[in-house]
Design an enzyme around this catalytic site. Structure first.
Site: not given
Ligand SMILES: Cc1cc2nc3c(=O)[nH]c(=O)nc-3n(C[C@H](O)[C@H](O)[C@H](O)COP(=O)(O)OP(=O)(O)OC[C@H]3O[C@@H](n4cnc5c(N)ncnc54)[C@H](O)[C@@H]3O)c2cc1C
Length: 458
Positions: A34, A39-42, A441
């Site tokens: 990582e 936990g990434g984006t979510c 209900h």
């Molecule tokens: C503002 C916003 C609100 C959202 N609300 C919702 C919601 O309410 N409900 C919903 O279902 N979805 C929602 N989403 C979408 C959701 O966040 C994403 O679909 C989800 O996080 C995708 O998960 P993922 O595992 O594919 O990627 P991510 O969660 O993005 O995780 C990818 C990880 O990989 C790491 N990484 C990237 N490149 C490298 C590399 N080369 N080497 C090592 N690590 C790397 C990153 O740092 C990151 O931690 C929202 C998105 C945003 C931007």
């Protein structure tokens, strides 16, 4: 020296950690890499902090409506953005720390912090360290797309990530992009007390949805004082005294909106440009999304791509479902397929939009004979009792098979109530199954059998 593993997982987002858990439990030696926040984006800049902020905004909005519910208190609702932000930060931080703790304590899992890059189809380099494995899982997610609007480099704009670092109220927030992410921020900031303008280049908001949904959403946000400028075809940005000018060039209204802050919410792009995919020979589409088959396998044997980076969907639950499909095929002898997924999702404005399957437009384009049922939320008892009766529900079915093709519930608890239909579609059952159920209900869901009983040829 090259370190050998049974599997390498790149990214600790929504699929990677769970997959590492299954692989290690199956006896594999796993490396998980990582580069930024566990936990990434979510967890860090997406679902979790935004839904926490939406909840704060909802509470403030409801408090302002006190008189409608029969109470009052002296003074105005005062928003303390530092406390609002601290609440969102606390929830994200707890989740992030829990994920990291879980991974660090996982037997047979080596956690590496750094940027992973392919050196070949079975070799990854992290900070000069080489790792090799016969199985590599890419879960690198995406980031905000920054459009090349004229002037974009001259102003300090915000993205979904930098929005979450704000701990003061913008005087006037201009949101460029009238879709899912933009609208959530627009409504919450309006409810926090900012002036808000949404600028959308298309002719309507959330243009992927049916026109009746877009219209109702526009009414909802405008009813709260959000200005909406659609048809903004030539968007450009410029520094102006006291803020940022967003040139919208719409057919009506002022040609430029000047805000104290501008949020760019015009889509996402995959984190695949700096991954060395070419060294491994991994194919992508024209937008950089990694091409995968029905089992999430890439064109290179032994490499899979899960979550947002494969372009098949962009939600937390779909990323997690990708993990389930990969694990089922690899570890359980269960031939689960991506094409079996019934896609549901929600837009978290208030009231929320819960969606599943086809839109009405898509269903019509399929040429099938249709049955359509609709009901305004003003005819849902629960919504009236709570004085939250904006929106409507709509269900579309195939008139011959009597199976639901898609549905939308824009209204109170729409994000929850849609699950009856999601489950029905997953079961591939005719809608009579739900029509004959006895829901509780008073709920929003209790009206679903009624709507199904009143379906009309459409
Ligand atoms: C503002 C916003 C609100 C959202 N609300 C919702 C919601 O309410 N409900 C919903 O279902 N979805 C929602 N989403 C979408 C959701 O966040 C994403 O679909 C989800 O996080 C995708 O998960 P993922 O595992 O594919 O990627 P991510 O969660 O993005 O995780 C990818 C990880 O990989 C790491 N990484 C990237 N490149 C490298 C590399 N080369 N080497 C090592 N690590 C790397 C990153 O740092 C990151 O931690 C929202 C998105 C945003 C931007």
């Amino acid at each position: 020296m090259t370190q050998s593993y049974d599997a390498i997982v790149i990214g600790a987002g929504q699929a990677g950690p769970a997959l590492a858990g299954r692989l290690t439990t199956a006896g594999m030696k796993v490396a998980l890499i990582e580069r930024h926040l566990f936990g990434g984006t979510c967890v860090n800049t997406g679902c979790m902090p935004t839904k926490t902020l939406v909840a704060s905004a909802y509470a403030a909005h409801l408090a302002r409506r006190g008189a409608e519910f029969g109470f009052s208190f002296s003074g105005e609702v005062q928003i303390d953005m530092k406390r609002v932000k601290a609440r969102a930060d606390a929830i994200s931080t707890t989740a992030r720390n829990n994920i990291e703790k879980w991974l660090q304590g996982m037997a047979n899992c080596t956690v590496l912090k750094g940027h992973a890059r392919f050196e070949s189809s079975n070799t990854i380099v992290v900070d000069g360290q080489q790792l090799t494995a016969p199985r590599i899982f890419i879960n690198v997610g995406g980031r905000a797309h920054i459009p090349n609007f004229p002037g974009v480099g001259d102003v300090s704009y915000l993205t979904n990530t930098s929005m979450l670092a704000l701990d003061e109220l913008p005087e006037h927030l201009v949101v460029v992009g009238g879709s899912y992410i933009g609208l959530e921020f627009a409504q919450m900031y309006r409810r926090f007390g900012a002036k808000v303008t949404v600028v959308e280049k298309g002719p309507r908001l959330v243009s992927r949805e049916d026109e009746d949904i877009s219209t109702a959403i526009r009414e909802i946000v405008e009813s709260e004082g959000i200005a909406v400028r659609t048809g903004a075809e030539c968007i450009s940005l410029a520094r102006r005294p006291g803020g940022i000018g967003v040139h919208v060039n719409c057919t009506d209204g002022e040609p430029e909106v000047i805000g104290s802050h501008a949020l760019l919410a015009v889509g996402r792009r995959p984190n695949t440009d700096d991954l060395g995919l070419d060294k491994a020979g991994i194919a992508t589409d024209a937008h950089g999304y990694i091409s995968v088959d029905d089992t999430l396998a890439t064109n290179v044997p032994g490499i899979w791509a899960l979550g947002d980076c494969n372009g098949r969907a962009a939600f937390t639950h779909t990323a997690y479902n990708d993990f389930e499909i990969v694990a089922a095929n690899l570890l359980d002898g269960d031939r689960r397929r991506l094409s079996e997924r019934v896609l549901g999702y929600a837009l978290y404005i208030d009231p929320p939009l819960g969606r599943v399957g086809m839109t009405e437009t898509q269903a019509r384009a399929s040429g099938r004979p249709l049955l359509i049922g609709r009901r305004p939320m003003t005819r849902v008892g629960r919504a009236n009792e709570k004085a939250e009766n904006q929106g409507f529900m709509k269900i579309i079915a195939d008139a011959q098979t009597r199976k639901v093709l898609g549905a939308a519930i824009l209204g109170l608890s729409g994000d929850e109530a849609i699950h009856s239909i999601l489950t029905l579609m997953n079961a591939d059952a005719p809608y009579s199954v739900l029509q004959r159920a006895t829901p509780i209900h008073p709920t929003v869901s209790e009206l679903l059998p009624t709507v199904l009983g009143e379906m009309q040829p459409g």
